[in-house]
Design a protein around this motif. Sequence first.
Motif, short mmCIF file in Angstrom:
data_model
loop_
_atom_site.label_atom_id
_atom_site.label_comp_id
_atom_site.label_asym_id
_atom_site.label_seq_id
_atom_site.Cartn_x
_atom_site.Cartn_y
_atom_site.Cartn_z
N PRO A 51 -5.62 1.27 0.98
CA PRO A 51 -5.49 -0.12 0.30
C PRO A 51 -5.74 -0.16 -1.09
N VAL A 52 -6.42 0.65 -1.52
CA VAL A 52 -6.97 0.40 -3.05
C VAL A 52 -5.54 0.77 -4.04
N PHE A 53 -4.80 2.01 -3.48
CA PHE A 53 -3.54 2.21 -4.20
C PHE A 53 -2.62 0.72 -4.50
N TRP A 54 -2.50 0.24 -3.10
CA TRP A 54 -1.65 -1.21 -3.41
C TRP A 54 -2.56 -2.18 -4.14
N TRP A 55 -3.70 -2.14 -4.27
CA TRP A 55 -4.81 -3.03 -4.95
C TRP A 55 -4.19 -2.88 -6.53
N LYS A 56 -4.40 -1.69 -7.09
CA LYS A 56 -4.09 -1.33 -8.29
C LYS A 56 -2.44 -1.62 -8.63
N LEU A 59 -9.87 -8.24 -10.08
CA LEU A 59 -11.30 -7.56 -10.15
C LEU A 59 -12.07 -7.82 -8.88
N GLY A 60 -11.91 -9.17 -8.42
CA GLY A 60 -12.71 -9.45 -7.30
C GLY A 60 -12.16 -8.78 -6.18
N GLY A 61 -10.82 -8.69 -5.87
CA GLY A 61 -10.31 -7.83 -4.80
C GLY A 61 -10.95 -6.60 -4.78
N GLY A 62 -10.79 -5.79 -6.08
CA GLY A 62 -11.53 -4.41 -6.11
C GLY A 62 -12.78 -4.33 -5.68
N TRP A 63 -13.63 -5.32 -6.22
CA TRP A 63 -15.00 -5.33 -5.64
C TRP A 63 -15.13 -5.42 -4.15
N LEU A 64 -14.28 -6.09 -3.46
CA LEU A 64 -14.34 -6.31 -2.06
C LEU A 64 -13.98 -4.88 -1.46
N LEU A 65 -13.01 -4.21 -2.04
CA LEU A 65 -12.80 -2.94 -1.34
C LEU A 65 -13.80 -1.97 -1.69
N ASP A 66 -14.63 -2.06 -2.75
CA ASP A 66 -15.60 -1.11 -3.22
C ASP A 66 -16.98 -1.74 -2.43
N ALA A 67 -16.99 -2.80 -1.73
CA ALA A 67 -18.14 -3.20 -1.20
C ALA A 67 -18.95 -2.37 -0.14
N SER A 68 -18.30 -1.44 0.64
CA SER A 68 -18.70 -0.69 1.63
C SER A 68 -19.09 0.53 1.06
N ARG A 69 -18.92 0.99 -0.08
CA ARG A 69 -19.39 2.20 -0.78
C ARG A 69 -20.74 2.27 -1.12
N TRP A 126 -16.29 10.10 -17.01
CA TRP A 126 -15.89 9.88 -18.18
C TRP A 126 -15.05 10.85 -18.76
N HIS A 127 -15.06 11.99 -18.42
CA HIS A 127 -13.92 12.95 -19.09
C HIS A 127 -12.54 12.84 -18.74
N HIS A 128 -12.38 12.24 -17.33
CA HIS A 128 -11.14 12.04 -16.97
C HIS A 128 -10.73 10.48 -17.61
N GLY A 129 -11.81 9.73 -17.29
CA GLY A 129 -11.32 8.49 -17.66
C GLY A 129 -11.02 8.01 -19.06
N LEU A 130 -11.55 9.00 -20.22
CA LEU A 130 -11.12 8.72 -21.28
C LEU A 130 -9.55 9.33 -21.42
N GLN A 131 -9.15 10.29 -20.64
CA GLN A 131 -7.88 10.43 -20.61
C GLN A 131 -6.97 9.51 -19.96
N ASP A 168 -11.05 5.15 -7.01
CA ASP A 168 -12.26 4.49 -6.86
C ASP A 168 -12.13 3.01 -7.60
N PRO A 169 -12.60 1.90 -7.10
CA PRO A 169 -12.19 0.68 -7.49
C PRO A 169 -13.06 0.67 -8.89
N LEU A 170 -14.19 1.40 -8.83
CA LEU A 170 -15.14 1.11 -10.00
C LEU A 170 -14.61 1.88 -11.08
N TYR A 171 -14.01 3.10 -10.83
CA TYR A 171 -13.10 3.74 -11.96
C TYR A 171 -12.18 3.09 -12.46
N VAL A 172 -11.28 2.55 -11.84
CA VAL A 172 -10.16 1.42 -12.05
C VAL A 172 -10.57 0.45 -12.82
N ALA A 173 -11.91 -0.32 -12.49
CA ALA A 173 -12.10 -1.40 -13.15
C ALA A 173 -12.44 -1.32 -14.48
#
Length: 213
Positions: A57-62, A102-112, A124-129, A184-189
């Motif tokens: 689901p997170v792929f389609w959310w993005k 962003l709220g939709g991503g949080w809901l997807l992430d709520a169970s983690r 952060w290394h891949h995040g900067l890329q 990961d919704p947190l990473y994406v956000a």
Amino acid sequence: MPTGSLIDRLARELRPVRRRAPWREAALLLGLGAIELGLFLGLGLMRPDMTAAMQLPVFWWKLASLGLIGLVGGAVTLFSLDPVRSPRPGLRWLAVLIAVCLGGGWLLDASREGLAALVGRLDWHHGLQCLGKIVALSVPAVIALGVVMRRGAPTDRAGTALAAGLAASGWGAFVFVFACPFDDPLYVAVWYSLGCGVVTLFARLVLPRLARW
């Protein structure tokens, strides 16, 4: 100089201006986006686990969130090029859309269970890329929207530039979704927001200077 002579002189210096065709401009922008996406995928930059990712689901959310931000931002930009239209109402709707995404991503992430592994999840290394690639992929859209903005007649240049930045960054991030292996919704956000923020800030500072008036 007499007023009549001044008016005649100014009238002689006028040059015909081609009428805007908003739907044609929209079609050109969509065509440019399709070409960029096609080239991106044609170069073999798609993530290797795309089949598995499409089950998440997170792929389609993005994909849906960034695509909507790009489309709505582009529409607000084009409409605001008319001097009688303000981009402010559209920007408010964009803000609501971003909050909903962003709220939709949080809901997807709520169970983690992410608090203990927050640093690892952000990566952060891949995040900067990712941030850099989003900025690079947004460049064609920024240039195209800057050209369209220069040909238009926005009265609220700052608002139009802001909408253009959001549209361009949303599109760049949308294209990058097809290559990004992180769901990961947190990473994406965090990292997608930072990348889009850089592009939007650049557009807000630079594009108003390019507008004709």
